[in-house]
Scaffold this active site. Structure first.
Site, PDB file in Angstrom:
ATOM      1  N   ARG A 123       0.871  -1.173   0.000  1.00 55.63           N
ATOM      2  CA  ARG A 123       0.000   0.000   0.000  1.00 55.63           C
ATOM      3  C   ARG A 123       0.905   1.219   0.000  1.00 55.63           C
ATOM      4  O   ARG A 123       1.607   1.472   0.963  1.00 55.63           O
ATOM      5  CB  ARG A 123      -0.893  -0.025   1.245  1.00 55.63           C
ATOM      6  CG  ARG A 123      -1.926   1.086   1.299  1.00 55.63           C
ATOM      7  CD  ARG A 123      -1.475   2.333   1.984  1.00 55.63           C
ATOM      8  NE  ARG A 123      -2.610   3.234   2.201  1.00 55.63           N
ATOM      9  CZ  ARG A 123      -2.494   4.513   2.506  1.00 55.63           C
ATOM     10  NH1 ARG A 123      -1.311   5.071   2.628  1.00 55.63           N
ATOM     11  NH2 ARG A 123      -3.574   5.255   2.711  1.00 55.63           N
ATOM     12  N   THR A 150       1.941   5.227   0.081  1.00 50.96           N
ATOM     13  CA  THR A 150       1.477   6.415   0.792  1.00 50.96           C
ATOM     14  C   THR A 150       0.277   7.045   0.094  1.00 50.96           C
ATOM     15  O   THR A 150       0.319   7.326  -1.103  1.00 50.96           O
ATOM     16  CB  THR A 150       2.620   7.452   0.856  1.00 50.96           C
ATOM     17  OG1 THR A 150       3.771   6.841   1.430  1.00 50.96           O
ATOM     18  CG2 THR A 150       2.214   8.668   1.669  1.00 50.96           C
ATOM     19  N   GLU A 151      -0.807   7.246   0.847  1.00 48.85           N
ATOM     20  CA  GLU A 151      -2.021   7.907   0.350  1.00 48.85           C
ATOM     21  C   GLU A 151      -2.625   7.211  -0.882  1.00 48.85           C
ATOM     22  O   GLU A 151      -3.272   7.841  -1.705  1.00 48.85           O
ATOM     23  CB  GLU A 151      -1.736   9.377   0.025  1.00 48.85           C
ATOM     24  CG  GLU A 151      -1.056  10.151   1.153  1.00 48.85           C
ATOM     25  CD  GLU A 151      -1.878  10.248   2.431  1.00 48.85           C
ATOM     26  OE1 GLU A 151      -3.057   9.897   2.406  1.00 48.85           O
ATOM     27  OE2 GLU A 151      -1.314  10.687   3.462  1.00 48.85           O
ATOM     28  N   LEU A 152      -2.387   5.916  -0.985  1.00 45.02           N
ATOM     29  CA  LEU A 152      -2.841   5.106  -2.138  1.00 45.02           C
ATOM     30  C   LEU A 152      -2.330   5.647  -3.468  1.00 45.02           C
ATOM     31  O   LEU A 152      -2.947   5.437  -4.518  1.00 45.02           O
ATOM     32  CB  LEU A 152      -4.375   4.990  -2.178  1.00 45.02           C
ATOM     33  CG  LEU A 152      -5.052   4.193  -1.064  1.00 45.02           C
ATOM     34  CD1 LEU A 152      -6.551   4.034  -1.360  1.00 45.02           C
ATOM     35  CD2 LEU A 152      -4.432   2.818  -0.864  1.00 45.02           C
ATOM     36  N   TRP A 199      -5.958   8.783  -3.104  1.00 42.54           N
ATOM     37  CA  TRP A 199      -7.313   8.717  -2.571  1.00 42.54           C
ATOM     38  C   TRP A 199      -7.767  10.052  -1.988  1.00 42.54           C
ATOM     39  O   TRP A 199      -8.778  10.122  -1.314  1.00 42.54           O
ATOM     40  CB  TRP A 199      -7.452   7.580  -1.568  1.00 42.54           C
ATOM     41  CG  TRP A 199      -6.744   7.709  -0.236  1.00 42.54           C
ATOM     42  CD1 TRP A 199      -5.806   8.606   0.151  1.00 42.54           C
ATOM     43  CD2 TRP A 199      -6.960   6.852   0.892  1.00 42.54           C
ATOM     44  NE1 TRP A 199      -5.401   8.370   1.447  1.00 42.54           N
ATOM     45  CE2 TRP A 199      -6.094   7.290   1.924  1.00 42.54           C
ATOM     46  CE3 TRP A 199      -7.780   5.754   1.140  1.00 42.54           C
ATOM     47  CZ2 TRP A 199      -6.039   6.676   3.179  1.00 42.54           C
ATOM     48  CZ3 TRP A 199      -7.721   5.140   2.383  1.00 42.54           C
ATOM     49  CH2 TRP A 199      -6.866   5.592   3.381  1.00 42.54           C
TER      50      TRP A 199
END
Length: 405
Positions: A144, A146-148, A300
Protein backbone atom coordinates in the site's frame (compact mmCIF):
# COMPACT_ATOMS: atom_id res chain seq x y z
CA UNK A 1 -16.37 -15.76 -4.90
CA UNK A 2 -18.06 -12.62 -3.55
CA UNK A 3 -16.14 -10.94 -0.78
CA UNK A 4 -15.60 -7.77 1.24
CA UNK A 5 -12.06 -6.60 1.89
CA UNK A 6 -11.62 -4.24 4.85
CA UNK A 7 -8.37 -2.28 4.86
CA UNK A 8 -7.41 0.39 7.42
CA UNK A 9 -4.59 2.92 7.12
CA UNK A 10 -2.97 3.75 10.49
CA UNK A 11 -0.63 6.71 10.54
CA UNK A 12 0.43 9.60 12.75
CA UNK A 13 3.24 11.96 11.69
CA UNK A 14 5.98 13.30 13.87
CA UNK A 15 4.81 16.92 14.03
CA UNK A 16 7.32 19.75 13.95
CA UNK A 17 7.51 22.18 16.83
CA UNK A 18 7.34 25.94 16.11
CA UNK A 19 10.81 26.61 14.69
CA UNK A 20 11.89 30.21 14.15
CA UNK A 21 14.44 31.65 11.77
CA UNK A 22 16.61 32.49 14.78
CA UNK A 23 16.68 28.82 15.79
CA UNK A 24 18.56 27.87 12.63
CA UNK A 25 22.08 26.73 13.46
CA UNK A 26 21.32 26.65 17.16
CA UNK A 27 18.46 24.20 17.87
CA UNK A 28 18.71 20.78 16.23
CA UNK A 29 15.67 19.17 17.83
CA UNK A 30 12.71 19.71 15.51
CA UNK A 31 9.94 17.57 16.90
CA UNK A 32 7.00 18.59 19.07
CA UNK A 33 7.31 15.78 21.57
CA UNK A 34 4.48 17.05 23.77
CA UNK A 35 1.96 17.26 20.91
CA UNK A 36 3.03 13.96 19.41
CA UNK A 37 2.64 12.15 22.71
CA UNK A 38 -0.63 13.82 23.71
CA UNK A 39 -2.25 13.26 20.29
CA UNK A 40 -1.17 9.62 20.26
CA UNK A 41 -2.61 9.02 23.74
CA UNK A 42 -5.84 10.85 22.88
CA UNK A 43 -6.42 8.86 19.68
CA UNK A 44 -5.38 5.66 21.46
CA UNK A 45 -8.20 6.10 23.97
CA UNK A 46 -10.79 7.20 21.40
CA UNK A 47 -9.91 4.85 18.54
CA UNK A 48 -7.01 2.40 18.67
CA UNK A 49 -7.68 0.62 21.96
CA UNK A 50 -11.49 0.32 21.76
CA UNK A 51 -11.51 -0.55 18.05
CA UNK A 52 -8.72 -3.12 18.36
CA UNK A 53 -10.62 -4.75 21.24
CA UNK A 54 -13.79 -4.80 19.15
CA UNK A 55 -12.07 -6.32 16.11
CA UNK A 56 -10.44 -9.00 18.27
CA UNK A 57 -13.84 -9.84 19.73
CA UNK A 58 -15.39 -10.04 16.23
CA UNK A 59 -12.61 -12.26 14.86
CA UNK A 60 -13.09 -14.70 17.75
CA UNK A 61 -16.89 -14.54 17.56
CA UNK A 62 -16.95 -15.56 13.89
CA UNK A 63 -14.06 -18.03 14.19
CA UNK A 64 -11.92 -16.11 11.73
CA UNK A 65 -14.63 -15.67 9.09
CA UNK A 66 -14.40 -11.92 9.74
CA UNK A 67 -11.05 -10.54 8.59
CA UNK A 68 -9.34 -7.16 8.38
CA UNK A 69 -6.06 -5.69 7.19
CA UNK A 70 -3.86 -2.81 8.29
CA UNK A 71 -1.06 -0.70 6.91
CA UNK A 72 0.82 1.04 9.72
CA UNK A 73 3.49 3.54 8.78
CA UNK A 74 6.93 3.18 10.33
CA UNK A 75 6.68 6.62 11.94
CA UNK A 76 3.42 5.49 13.54
CA UNK A 77 5.07 2.32 14.86
CA UNK A 78 7.94 4.40 16.26
CA UNK A 79 5.40 6.44 18.20
CA UNK A 80 3.63 3.33 19.47
CA UNK A 81 6.91 2.10 20.90
CA UNK A 82 7.60 5.49 22.48
CA UNK A 83 4.15 6.58 23.67
CA UNK A 84 1.66 3.71 23.41
CA UNK A 85 3.12 0.23 23.97
CA UNK A 86 -0.35 -0.90 25.08
CA UNK A 87 -1.68 -0.12 21.60
CA UNK A 88 1.20 -1.97 19.97
CA UNK A 89 0.43 -5.01 22.10
CA UNK A 90 -3.22 -4.89 21.05
CA UNK A 91 -2.21 -4.87 17.36
CA UNK A 92 0.14 -7.79 18.00
CA UNK A 93 -2.77 -9.76 19.47
CA UNK A 94 -4.86 -9.05 16.36
CA UNK A 95 -2.12 -10.21 14.01
CA UNK A 96 -1.52 -13.34 16.11
CA UNK A 97 -5.07 -14.52 15.32
CA UNK A 98 -4.02 -15.21 11.72
CA UNK A 99 -7.05 -13.31 10.45
CA UNK A 100 -5.54 -9.83 10.43
CA UNK A 101 -3.20 -9.04 7.54
CA UNK A 102 -0.41 -6.47 7.64
CA UNK A 103 0.53 -4.59 4.49
CA UNK A 104 3.86 -3.10 3.54
CA UNK A 105 4.22 0.60 2.89
CA UNK A 106 6.98 3.19 3.07
CA UNK A 107 8.49 3.63 6.52
CA UNK A 108 8.28 7.41 6.47
CA UNK A 109 4.86 7.63 4.80
CA UNK A 110 6.92 9.35 2.12
CA UNK A 111 6.23 10.61 -1.40
CA UNK A 112 9.57 9.16 -2.53
CA UNK A 113 7.93 6.99 -5.20
CA UNK A 114 7.39 10.23 -7.15
CA UNK A 115 11.01 11.32 -6.89
CA UNK A 116 13.56 8.60 -6.19
CA UNK A 117 13.35 4.88 -6.90
CA UNK A 118 16.33 4.23 -4.61
CA UNK A 119 14.83 6.07 -1.66
CA UNK A 120 11.43 4.51 -2.28
CA UNK A 121 12.94 1.02 -2.19
CA UNK A 122 14.98 1.93 0.89
CA UNK A 123 11.87 3.10 2.75
CA UNK A 124 9.96 -0.06 1.79
CA UNK A 125 12.79 -2.31 3.02
CA UNK A 126 13.08 -0.35 6.25
CA UNK A 127 9.35 -0.82 6.82
CA UNK A 128 9.65 -4.55 6.11
CA UNK A 129 12.33 -4.83 8.77
CA UNK A 130 10.19 -2.94 11.29
CA UNK A 131 7.17 -5.18 10.70
CA UNK A 132 9.32 -8.28 10.95
CA UNK A 133 10.81 -7.09 14.24
CA UNK A 134 7.55 -6.07 15.93
CA UNK A 135 5.27 -8.83 14.62
CA UNK A 136 7.18 -12.06 15.14
CA UNK A 137 8.84 -12.30 11.73
CA UNK A 138 5.76 -11.25 9.72
CA UNK A 139 6.41 -10.68 6.00
CA UNK A 140 3.72 -8.76 4.09
CA UNK A 141 2.75 -9.89 0.59
CA UNK A 142 0.68 -6.85 -0.41
CA UNK A 143 1.78 -3.24 -0.77
CA UNK A 144 0.00 0.00 0.00
CA UNK A 145 1.76 3.16 -1.13
CA UNK A 146 1.48 6.41 0.79
CA UNK A 147 -2.02 7.91 0.35
CA UNK A 148 -2.84 5.11 -2.14
CA UNK A 149 -0.64 6.92 -4.68
CA UNK A 150 -0.33 4.73 -7.76
CA UNK A 151 0.70 4.82 -11.39
CA UNK A 152 1.74 2.21 -13.92
CA UNK A 153 5.39 2.99 -13.18
CA UNK A 154 4.97 2.84 -9.39
CA UNK A 155 3.18 -0.49 -9.79
CA UNK A 156 6.08 -1.81 -11.85
CA UNK A 157 8.54 -0.82 -9.09
CA UNK A 158 6.36 -2.60 -6.51
CA UNK A 159 6.16 -5.73 -8.67
CA UNK A 160 9.95 -5.67 -9.00
CA UNK A 161 10.19 -5.84 -5.19
CA UNK A 162 8.22 -9.09 -5.21
CA UNK A 163 4.78 -8.08 -3.95
CA UNK A 164 1.67 -9.94 -5.11
CA UNK A 165 -0.69 -6.96 -5.12
CA UNK A 166 -1.06 -3.25 -4.51
CA UNK A 167 -3.97 -1.18 -3.24
CA UNK A 168 -5.10 2.07 -4.83
CA UNK A 169 -8.10 4.31 -5.44
CA UNK A 170 -10.95 3.36 -7.75
CA UNK A 171 -10.75 6.80 -9.35
CA UNK A 172 -13.58 7.60 -11.74
CA UNK A 173 -11.37 9.41 -14.24
CA UNK A 174 -9.24 6.25 -14.55
CA UNK A 175 -11.99 3.62 -14.49
CA UNK A 176 -14.50 5.43 -16.69
CA UNK A 177 -17.39 2.97 -17.16
CA UNK A 178 -15.55 0.12 -15.42
CA UNK A 179 -16.26 -0.99 -11.85
CA UNK A 180 -13.80 -0.96 -8.92
CA UNK A 181 -15.33 -4.25 -7.74
CA UNK A 182 -12.99 -6.45 -9.79
CA UNK A 183 -9.33 -7.36 -9.52
CA UNK A 184 -7.12 -5.75 -12.16
CA UNK A 185 -3.40 -6.00 -12.92
CA UNK A 186 -0.56 -3.59 -13.59
CA UNK A 187 -0.23 -2.59 -17.23
CA UNK A 188 3.59 -2.87 -17.26
CA UNK A 189 4.02 -5.99 -15.10
CA UNK A 190 0.73 -7.98 -15.13
CA UNK A 191 1.82 -10.32 -12.35
CA UNK A 192 1.05 -7.50 -9.88
CA UNK A 193 -2.65 -7.52 -8.96
CA UNK A 194 -4.31 -4.14 -8.39
CA UNK A 195 -7.11 -3.83 -5.81
CA UNK A 196 -9.27 -0.73 -6.13
CA UNK A 197 -11.10 1.11 -3.38
CA UNK A 198 -14.87 1.34 -3.73
CA UNK A 199 -14.88 4.99 -2.71
CA UNK A 200 -18.66 5.34 -2.60
CA UNK A 201 -19.24 2.64 0.02
CA UNK A 202 -15.95 3.36 1.83
CA UNK A 203 -16.73 7.06 2.18
CA UNK A 204 -20.28 6.33 3.35
CA UNK A 205 -18.60 4.97 6.49
CA UNK A 206 -15.48 7.13 6.66
CA UNK A 207 -16.90 10.57 5.88
CA UNK A 208 -20.69 10.53 5.80
CA UNK A 209 -21.60 8.25 8.71
CA UNK A 210 -22.18 10.99 11.30
CA UNK A 211 -23.38 13.69 8.90
CA UNK A 212 -26.96 14.51 9.84
CA UNK A 213 -27.31 16.55 6.67
CA UNK A 214 -26.64 13.50 4.47
CA UNK A 215 -29.78 12.31 2.67
CA UNK A 216 -29.11 8.70 3.72
CA UNK A 217 -28.48 9.51 7.39
CA UNK A 218 -28.52 7.51 9.60
CA UNK A 219 -26.48 4.70 8.10
CA UNK A 220 -27.73 1.37 9.47
CA UNK A 221 -26.40 -2.11 8.78
CA UNK A 222 -29.63 -2.97 6.97
CA UNK A 223 -29.20 0.00 4.66
CA UNK A 224 -25.52 -0.75 4.04
CA UNK A 225 -26.21 -4.42 3.37
CA UNK A 226 -28.90 -3.43 0.86
CA UNK A 227 -26.32 -1.36 -1.01
CA UNK A 228 -23.94 -4.33 -0.95
CA UNK A 229 -26.66 -6.55 -2.38
CA UNK A 230 -27.26 -3.99 -5.12
CA UNK A 231 -23.78 -4.67 -6.48
CA UNK A 232 -24.13 -6.70 -9.73
CA UNK A 233 -23.74 -10.43 -9.20
CA UNK A 234 -20.65 -10.78 -11.39
CA UNK A 235 -18.69 -8.15 -9.43
CA UNK A 236 -16.47 -10.06 -7.04
CA UNK A 237 -14.86 -7.87 -4.39
CA UNK A 238 -15.94 -4.75 -2.52
CA UNK A 239 -12.82 -3.09 -1.20
CA UNK A 240 -13.58 -0.86 1.78
CA UNK A 241 -10.45 1.21 2.40
CA UNK A 242 -10.33 3.97 5.02
CA UNK A 243 -8.32 5.68 7.74
CA UNK A 244 -8.49 3.72 10.97
CA UNK A 245 -9.11 6.95 12.87
CA UNK A 246 -12.57 6.90 11.26
CA UNK A 247 -13.62 4.90 14.31
CA UNK A 248 -13.89 7.09 17.37
CA UNK A 249 -11.77 10.03 16.17
CA UNK A 250 -13.25 11.31 12.88
CA UNK A 251 -16.60 9.66 13.65
CA UNK A 252 -17.03 9.93 17.40
CA UNK A 253 -18.35 7.05 19.47
CA UNK A 254 -21.57 9.02 19.99
CA UNK A 255 -22.40 8.61 16.28
CA UNK A 256 -22.84 4.86 16.80
CA UNK A 257 -19.87 3.94 14.56
CA UNK A 258 -18.66 1.19 16.90
CA UNK A 259 -22.13 -0.38 17.15
CA UNK A 260 -22.42 -0.24 13.36
CA UNK A 261 -19.17 -2.14 12.88
CA UNK A 262 -20.02 -4.66 15.59
CA UNK A 263 -23.33 -5.50 13.88
CA UNK A 264 -22.06 -5.47 10.29
CA UNK A 265 -20.58 -9.00 10.01
CA UNK A 266 -23.75 -10.68 11.25
CA UNK A 267 -25.81 -8.65 8.76
CA UNK A 268 -23.44 -9.58 5.92
CA UNK A 269 -23.42 -13.28 6.80
CA UNK A 270 -27.18 -13.55 7.25
CA UNK A 271 -28.44 -11.32 4.43
CA UNK A 272 -25.86 -11.53 1.62
CA UNK A 273 -23.74 -14.09 -0.21
CA UNK A 274 -20.56 -12.17 0.65
CA UNK A 275 -17.64 -13.34 2.80
CA UNK A 276 -14.74 -11.33 4.24
CA UNK A 277 -11.20 -11.62 2.88
CA UNK A 278 -7.79 -10.06 3.32
CA UNK A 279 -6.07 -8.35 0.35
CA UNK A 280 -3.67 -11.27 -0.18
CA UNK A 281 -6.62 -13.69 -0.25
CA UNK A 282 -8.43 -11.55 -2.80
CA UNK A 283 -5.30 -11.38 -4.96
CA UNK A 284 -4.75 -15.15 -4.71
CA UNK A 285 -8.33 -16.28 -5.33
CA UNK A 286 -9.72 -13.82 -7.87
CA UNK A 287 -8.12 -13.60 -11.34
CA UNK A 288 -7.75 -10.13 -12.87
CA UNK A 289 -10.28 -9.10 -15.50
CA UNK A 290 -7.68 -7.03 -17.33
CA UNK A 291 -5.01 -4.37 -17.09
CA UNK A 292 -5.66 -0.98 -15.56
CA UNK A 293 -3.84 1.91 -17.23
CA UNK A 294 -2.75 4.74 -14.94
CA UNK A 295 -0.10 6.81 -16.76
CA UNK A 296 -0.49 9.80 -14.39
CA UNK A 297 -0.37 9.14 -10.60
CA UNK A 298 -3.63 8.98 -8.67
CA UNK A 299 -4.35 9.03 -4.93
CA UNK A 300 -7.31 8.72 -2.57
CA UNK A 301 -7.33 12.42 -1.63
CA UNK A 302 -9.90 15.10 -2.40
CA UNK A 303 -12.35 15.29 -5.28
CA UNK A 304 -9.61 15.16 -7.91
CA UNK A 305 -7.99 11.94 -6.64
CA UNK A 306 -4.63 13.32 -7.77
CA UNK A 307 -1.43 14.63 -6.14
CA UNK A 308 -2.47 18.24 -5.58
CA UNK A 309 -3.04 17.75 -1.84
CA UNK A 310 0.76 17.37 -1.46
CA UNK A 311 2.37 18.71 -4.63
CA UNK A 312 -0.09 21.21 -6.03
CA UNK A 313 1.53 24.60 -5.48
CA UNK A 314 4.91 26.37 -5.53
CA UNK A 315 5.33 26.10 -1.75
CA UNK A 316 4.98 22.32 -1.76
CA UNK A 317 7.14 21.85 -4.86
CA UNK A 318 9.91 24.03 -3.42
CA UNK A 319 9.96 22.21 -0.08
CA UNK A 320 9.82 18.79 -1.73
CA UNK A 321 12.59 19.57 -4.22
CA UNK A 322 14.86 21.10 -1.57
CA UNK A 323 14.44 18.05 0.65
CA UNK A 324 15.36 15.52 -2.04
CA UNK A 325 18.29 17.59 -3.27
CA UNK A 326 20.06 16.27 -0.17
CA UNK A 327 19.32 12.59 -0.74
CA UNK A 328 22.77 11.52 -1.93
CA UNK A 329 24.55 13.55 0.75
CA UNK A 330 22.37 12.15 3.52
CA UNK A 331 22.86 8.59 2.32
CA UNK A 332 26.62 8.98 2.65
CA UNK A 333 26.41 9.96 6.34
CA UNK A 334 26.56 7.35 9.10
CA UNK A 335 24.73 9.24 11.83
CA UNK A 336 21.57 7.98 13.55
CA UNK A 337 20.20 11.45 14.31
CA UNK A 338 20.64 12.63 10.72
CA UNK A 339 19.02 9.48 9.34
CA UNK A 340 16.08 9.73 11.77
CA UNK A 341 15.41 13.37 10.90
CA UNK A 342 15.77 12.65 7.18
CA UNK A 343 13.14 9.93 7.53
CA UNK A 344 10.69 12.01 9.55
CA UNK A 345 11.06 15.08 7.30
CA UNK A 346 9.88 13.02 4.32
CA UNK A 347 6.44 12.34 5.83
CA UNK A 348 3.72 13.46 3.43
CA UNK A 349 1.78 15.35 6.13
CA UNK A 350 4.34 18.18 6.13
CA UNK A 351 3.49 18.91 2.49
CA UNK A 352 -0.23 18.39 3.05
CA UNK A 353 -0.19 21.23 5.59
CA UNK A 354 1.10 23.54 2.83
CA UNK A 355 -1.90 22.89 0.56
CA UNK A 356 -3.67 26.07 -0.59
CA UNK A 357 -6.85 24.45 -1.93
CA UNK A 358 -9.74 26.41 -0.46
CA UNK A 359 -12.67 25.02 -2.39
CA UNK A 360 -14.37 21.62 -2.04
CA UNK A 361 -11.68 20.16 0.20
CA UNK A 362 -10.36 23.22 2.04
CA UNK A 363 -12.14 22.42 5.30
CA UNK A 364 -10.68 18.92 5.36
CA UNK A 365 -7.14 20.25 4.94
CA UNK A 366 -7.66 22.85 7.68
CA UNK A 367 -9.02 20.17 10.04
CA UNK A 368 -5.83 18.12 9.87
CA UNK A 369 -3.31 20.98 9.99
CA UNK A 370 -1.76 22.29 13.23
CA UNK A 371 -0.87 25.56 11.45
CA UNK A 372 -2.87 28.76 11.04
CA UNK A 373 -2.15 28.82 7.32
CA UNK A 374 -0.31 26.88 4.58
CA UNK A 375 2.27 29.68 4.48
CA UNK A 376 3.06 29.24 8.16
CA UNK A 377 3.49 25.50 7.54
CA UNK A 378 5.89 26.24 4.68
CA UNK A 379 7.99 28.74 6.64
CA UNK A 380 8.26 26.44 9.64
CA UNK A 381 9.29 23.48 7.50
CA UNK A 382 11.83 25.47 5.51
CA UNK A 383 13.40 26.84 8.69
CA UNK A 384 13.85 23.28 9.92
CA UNK A 385 15.16 22.19 6.54
CA UNK A 386 17.70 25.02 6.55
CA UNK A 387 19.09 23.82 9.87
CA UNK A 388 19.08 20.22 8.65
CA UNK A 389 21.07 21.26 5.58
CA UNK A 390 23.69 22.92 7.82
CA UNK A 391 24.04 19.72 9.87
CA UNK A 392 24.36 17.57 6.74
CA UNK A 393 27.07 19.80 5.28
CA UNK A 394 28.94 19.81 8.58
CA UNK A 395 28.87 16.01 8.71
CA UNK A 396 30.10 15.80 5.12
CA UNK A 397 32.95 18.14 6.07
CA UNK A 398 33.84 16.02 9.09
CA UNK A 399 33.82 12.92 6.91
CA UNK A 400 36.21 14.46 4.39
CA UNK A 401 38.56 15.53 7.16
CA UNK A 402 38.58 12.03 8.67
CA UNK A 403 39.26 10.51 5.23
CA UNK A 404 42.24 12.85 4.76
CA UNK A 405 43.66 11.70 8.07
Amino acid sequence: MRTICFYFQVHQPYRLKPYRFFDIGDDHHYWDDFSNRSIMRKVAQKCYLPMNALLLEMIHKYNGAFKVSFSMSGVYLDQLEAYAPDVLESFQKLVATGHCELLNETYAHTLAALKSKNEFQSMVKKHQEKIKKLFNGYQPKVFRNTELIYSDQIGAMVAEMGFDAILTEGAKHVLGWKSPNYVYCNSIDPKLKVLLKNFQLSDDIAFRFGNKGWEDYPLTTDKFVKWINDVPEDEETINLFMDYETFGEHQWAETGIFEFMKALPEAVFSKTNFTFSTPSEVAAKIPPVGKIHVPIPISWADEERDLTAWLGNDLQDEAFDRLFEMEELVKSIDDDDIQRDWTYLQTSDHFYYMCTKFFSDGDIHAYFSPYESPYEAFINYMNVLSDFMIRVKEKIGEKKVSQLK
